[in-house]
Design a protein around this motif. Structure first.
Motif, mmCIF file in Angstrom:
data_model
loop_
_atom_site.group_PDB
_atom_site.id
_atom_site.type_symbol
_atom_site.label_atom_id
_atom_site.label_comp_id
_atom_site.label_asym_id
_atom_site.label_seq_id
_atom_site.Cartn_x
_atom_site.Cartn_y
_atom_site.Cartn_z
ATOM 1 N N ARG A 285 0.674 -0.979 -0.080
ATOM 2 C CA ARG A 285 0.045 -0.149 0.077
ATOM 3 C C ARG A 285 0.670 1.143 -0.056
ATOM 4 N N TYR A 286 1.839 1.261 0.767
ATOM 5 C CA TYR A 286 2.829 2.435 0.845
ATOM 6 C C TYR A 286 4.098 2.449 0.054
ATOM 7 N N ALA A 287 4.317 1.288 -0.506
ATOM 8 C CA ALA A 287 5.679 1.031 -1.533
ATOM 9 C C ALA A 287 5.170 1.477 -2.778
ATOM 10 N N ASP B 65 11.023 -0.269 2.184
ATOM 11 C CA ASP B 65 10.329 0.155 1.067
ATOM 12 C C ASP B 65 10.803 1.119 0.192
ATOM 13 N N ASP B 66 10.155 1.395 -0.927
ATOM 14 C CA ASP B 66 10.736 2.586 -1.702
ATOM 15 C C ASP B 66 9.700 3.831 -1.703
ATOM 16 N N GLY B 67 8.798 3.878 -0.652
ATOM 17 C CA GLY B 67 7.640 4.650 -0.609
ATOM 18 C C GLY B 67 8.002 6.033 -0.350
ATOM 19 N N LYS B 68 7.222 6.875 0.314
ATOM 20 C CA LYS B 68 7.238 8.240 0.742
ATOM 21 C C LYS B 68 7.612 8.269 2.214
ATOM 22 N N ASP C 10 1.083 7.041 22.026
ATOM 23 C CA ASP C 10 0.685 8.249 21.881
ATOM 24 C C ASP C 10 0.501 8.507 20.264
ATOM 25 N N MET C 11 0.689 7.686 19.693
ATOM 26 C CA MET C 11 0.606 8.017 17.949
ATOM 27 C C MET C 11 -0.496 8.476 17.563
ATOM 28 N N VAL C 12 -0.646 9.589 16.837
ATOM 29 C CA VAL C 12 -1.653 10.274 16.232
ATOM 30 C C VAL C 12 -1.978 9.949 15.081
ATOM 31 N N LEU C 13 -3.419 10.147 14.525
ATOM 32 C CA LEU C 13 -3.933 10.098 13.072
ATOM 33 C C LEU C 13 -3.192 10.985 12.555
ATOM 34 N N SER C 14 -2.351 10.568 11.164
ATOM 35 C CA SER C 14 -1.774 11.375 10.414
ATOM 36 C C SER C 14 -1.810 10.624 9.063
ATOM 37 N N SER C 15 -2.007 11.387 7.886
ATOM 38 C CA SER C 15 -2.077 10.861 6.578
ATOM 39 C C SER C 15 -3.011 9.915 6.219
ATOM 40 N N ARG D 264 12.022 2.317 6.913
ATOM 41 C CA ARG D 264 12.456 0.914 7.505
ATOM 42 C C ARG D 264 11.548 0.690 8.639
ATOM 43 N N PHE D 265 11.168 -0.619 8.716
ATOM 44 C CA PHE D 265 10.422 -0.965 9.911
ATOM 45 C C PHE D 265 11.463 -2.105 10.500
ATOM 46 N N THR D 266 11.986 -2.365 11.844
ATOM 47 C CA THR D 266 12.821 -3.052 12.437
ATOM 48 C C THR D 266 12.058 -3.687 13.500
#
Length: 94
Positions: free
Chosen positions: A1-3, A26-29, A45-50, A88-90
């Motif tokens: 979806r994001y790549a 990935d090569d996304g934004k 504490d993550m907020v809604l974004s994009s 990058r997700f680790t």
């Protein structure tokens, strides 16, 4: 979806810390800065974004922390320093 076109998954063992390391590039934004800032403050504490709720990352964080071994627990990390130019997700598991 994001790549854009490419996703790369690396699996390995960090011998120094004796951890399984799974990285997804990935090569996304990349992650929006507000998401990175919110995650650094604390996954809860993550907020809604994009259009992203952060729930997947929140549950990933909980699942990683549920993995415990010899007093250590798993973790996740987010960044925009993918060798493919995106995010990058680790995931690290002891």
């Amino acid at each position: 979806r994001y790549a854009e076109k490419n996703v790369q998954i690396n699996l390995g063992i960090d011998q120094l810390n004796n951890e399984l390391v799974i990285e997804v590039f990935d090569d996304g934004k990349g992650y929006p800065q507000i998401m990175l800032d919110s995650y650094q403050a604390g996954p809860a504490d993550m907020v809604l974004s994009s259009g992203r709720t952060g729930l997947g990352l929140y549950f990933s964080h909980l699942i990683a922390q549920a993995h415990r071994n010899k007093g250590r627990q798993g973790s996740i990390a987010l960044s925009n320093d993918s060798p493919l130019g995106g995010s990058r997700f680790t995931l690290r598991l002891p």
